[in-house]
Structures are given as C-alpha cells and as structure tokens.
Scaffold this active site. Structure first.
Site, PDB file in Angstrom:
ATOM      1  N   GLU A  39      -3.141  -4.435  -3.197  1.00 10.53           N
ATOM      2  CA  GLU A  39      -3.666  -5.295  -4.266  1.00 10.53           C
ATOM      3  C   GLU A  39      -3.685  -4.561  -5.610  1.00 10.53           C
ATOM      4  O   GLU A  39      -3.353  -5.131  -6.656  1.00 10.53           O
ATOM      5  CB  GLU A  39      -5.096  -5.744  -3.932  1.00 10.53           C
ATOM      6  CG  GLU A  39      -5.211  -6.598  -2.679  1.00 10.53           C
ATOM      7  CD  GLU A  39      -5.484  -5.793  -1.413  1.00 10.53           C
ATOM      8  OE1 GLU A  39      -4.896  -4.692  -1.251  1.00 10.53           O
ATOM      9  OE2 GLU A  39      -6.273  -6.274  -0.587  1.00 10.53           O
ATOM     10  N   CYS A  80     -10.576  -2.609  -4.723  1.00 12.78           N
ATOM     11  CA  CYS A  80      -9.632  -3.651  -5.155  1.00 12.78           C
ATOM     12  C   CYS A  80     -10.369  -4.868  -5.698  1.00 12.78           C
ATOM     13  O   CYS A  80      -9.928  -5.489  -6.668  1.00 12.78           O
ATOM     14  CB  CYS A  80      -8.709  -4.044  -4.006  1.00 12.78           C
ATOM     15  SG  CYS A  80      -7.501  -2.761  -3.614  1.00 12.78           S
ATOM     16  N   ASN A 116       0.832  -1.199   0.000  1.00  9.90           N
ATOM     17  CA  ASN A 116       0.000   0.000   0.000  1.00  9.90           C
ATOM     18  C   ASN A 116       0.870   1.253   0.000  1.00  9.90           C
ATOM     19  O   ASN A 116       1.952   1.282   0.591  1.00  9.90           O
ATOM     20  CB  ASN A 116      -1.015   0.009   1.146  1.00  9.90           C
ATOM     21  CG  ASN A 116      -0.424  -0.160   2.525  1.00  9.90           C
ATOM     22  OD1 ASN A 116       0.579  -0.837   2.717  1.00  9.90           O
ATOM     23  ND2 ASN A 116      -1.056   0.451   3.509  1.00  9.90           N
ATOM     24  N   ILE A 117       0.356   2.278  -0.699  1.00  9.19           N
ATOM     25  CA  ILE A 117       1.065   3.548  -0.848  1.00  9.19           C
ATOM     26  C   ILE A 117       0.102   4.661  -0.444  1.00  9.19           C
ATOM     27  O   ILE A 117      -0.900   4.894  -1.131  1.00  9.19           O
ATOM     28  CB  ILE A 117       1.494   3.793  -2.323  1.00  9.19           C
ATOM     29  CG1 ILE A 117       2.213   2.581  -2.921  1.00  9.19           C
ATOM     30  CG2 ILE A 117       2.328   5.066  -2.419  1.00  9.19           C
ATOM     31  CD1 ILE A 117       3.634   2.391  -2.501  1.00  9.19           C
ATOM     32  N   GLU A 118       0.396   5.317   0.647  1.00 11.55           N
ATOM     33  CA  GLU A 118      -0.447   6.428   1.108  1.00 11.55           C
ATOM     34  C   GLU A 118       0.209   7.760   0.740  1.00 11.55           C
ATOM     35  O   GLU A 118       1.406   7.816   0.455  1.00 11.55           O
ATOM     36  CB  GLU A 118      -0.634   6.329   2.627  1.00 11.55           C
ATOM     37  CG  GLU A 118      -1.329   5.019   3.013  1.00 11.55           C
ATOM     38  CD  GLU A 118      -1.565   4.871   4.512  1.00 11.55           C
ATOM     39  OE1 GLU A 118      -1.098   5.717   5.296  1.00 11.55           O
ATOM     40  OE2 GLU A 118      -2.223   3.879   4.879  1.00 11.55           O
TER      41      GLU A 118
HETATM   42  N1  THU Z   1      -5.216  -1.494   2.588  1.00  8.21           N
HETATM   43  C1  THU Z   1      -4.638  -2.316   1.661  1.00  8.21           C
HETATM   44  O1  THU Z   1      -3.558  -2.013   1.123  1.00  8.21           O
HETATM   45  N2  THU Z   1      -5.278  -3.459   1.328  1.00  8.21           N
HETATM   46  C2  THU Z   1      -6.408  -3.918   1.932  1.00  8.21           C
HETATM   47  O2  THU Z   1      -6.879  -4.993   1.582  1.00  8.21           O
HETATM   48  C3  THU Z   1      -7.043  -3.136   2.975  1.00  8.21           C
HETATM   49  C4  THU Z   1      -6.485  -1.780   3.211  1.00  8.21           C
HETATM   50  C5  THU Z   1      -4.490  -0.287   2.977  1.00  8.21           C
HETATM   51  C6  THU Z   1      -5.078   1.013   2.534  1.00  8.21           C
HETATM   52  C7  THU Z   1      -4.510   1.964   3.562  1.00  8.21           C
HETATM   53  O3  THU Z   1      -3.213   2.360   3.170  1.00  8.21           O
HETATM   54  C8  THU Z   1      -4.393   1.125   4.824  1.00  8.21           C
HETATM   55  O4  THU Z   1      -4.432  -0.222   4.392  1.00  8.21           O
HETATM   56  C9  THU Z   1      -5.483   1.361   5.836  1.00  8.21           C
HETATM   57  O5  THU Z   1      -6.737   1.246   5.264  1.00  8.21           O
END
Ligand code: THU
Length: 132
Positions: free
Chosen positions: A58, A92, A45-47
């Site tokens: 994903e 996703c 994940n990339i915020e």
């Molecule tokens: N997130 C994912 O990368 N995949 C998931 O299946 C659920 C949530 C990430 C998004 C965000 O960066 C963090 O988790 C909190 O929601």
C-alpha cells in the site's frame, strides 16, 4: 465505487502482487490505488535483509503515485493469497489517510473480494496535519 470498478482495481492489485519482493516472509501482497482522474497505480511489498525497512504494498503504491504527481485518490485495493482479508497495517493506514483521505478500501484474495471498508472506519480518531 461500483462492483465492476472494484473488480478492475482488484485485478490491478493482483497483477502488482506478481512483482512482490517477499524474500523473507514469502507473503506476497499487491495494492492498486485509483486516483480521482481514474489512473490506477500499483504497488507490491518490498522486503530487505534488515527486515525493518520493509515497505508494504500500500505504501509503495502511494509513494509511487505521489512521485508521479498524483494528489487526489478515491480507492485502494489490497490483495493477498489468503482466505481471510489482508487489511492495511497501522503504518499504511496512516500514510493512506494523510495522502488519500477517506478512501474506499477493497480487500480481496486471488479469487474473490473479501471486504469493502472506508479508511476512516479503519483509522478512527486519526492524527494528521489538521492537528499541527
Ligand atoms: N504486507 C503488506 O504489504 N500489506 C499488508 O497490508 C500487510 C502486510 C507485507 C509486509 C511484509 O512484507 C509481509 O506482508 C508480511 O507482513
């Protein structure tokens, strides 16, 4: 997919999770997609500072794979450091469905597998290109 193949895919998702950019939530996620030819493509994940442009692990894995020319997929693993499974979010599920079809979805944490599902069960009655 057999247990040892699932374990290998989960290991790749755990490794991908190490690169997560979860600056704001602190919730780090790794994903690994297996293509039909056995290639494994990871994502995390990339915020970002506007929050809303966050990409889940994903979708990062899927867009990476598509950008590298892959078009056929069999499974995706998703890993987070939680006791409960971390299933793909709605966005996703849509993207995985449109580009991956009825994938096997393997959920795990840092030590154990926490669930195995078919994407079609997680996204019933999907909208996709067949309906356009
Ligand atoms: N997130 C994912 O990368 N995949 C998931 O299946 C659920 C949530 C990430 C998004 C965000 O960066 C963090 O988790 C909190 O929601």
């Amino acid at each position: 997919m057999g247990a040892s193949d699932r374990a290998a895919l989960v290991a790749a998702a755990r490794a991908a999770r190490a690169h997560a950019v979860a600056t704001f939530s602190g919730f780090t996620v790794g994903a690994a997609l297996e293509t039909a030819d056995g290639t494994v493509v990871g994502g995390c994940n990339i915020e970002n500072a506007t929050y809303g442009l966050t990409l889940c692990a994903e979708r990062v894995a899927m867009f990476k794979a598509l950008s590298e020319g892959h078009r056929h997929f069999v499974a995706v693993a998703v890993v987070a450091d939680t006791d409960a499974p971390t299933p793909p979010c709605g966005a996703c599920r849509q993207i995985l469905w449109e580009f991956g079809g009825d994938l096997e979805v393997v959920l795990a944490n840092l030590t154990v597998e926490t669930g195995v599902h078919r994407l079609g069960d997680l996204l019933p009655l999907p909208f996709d290109a067949r309906l356009l």
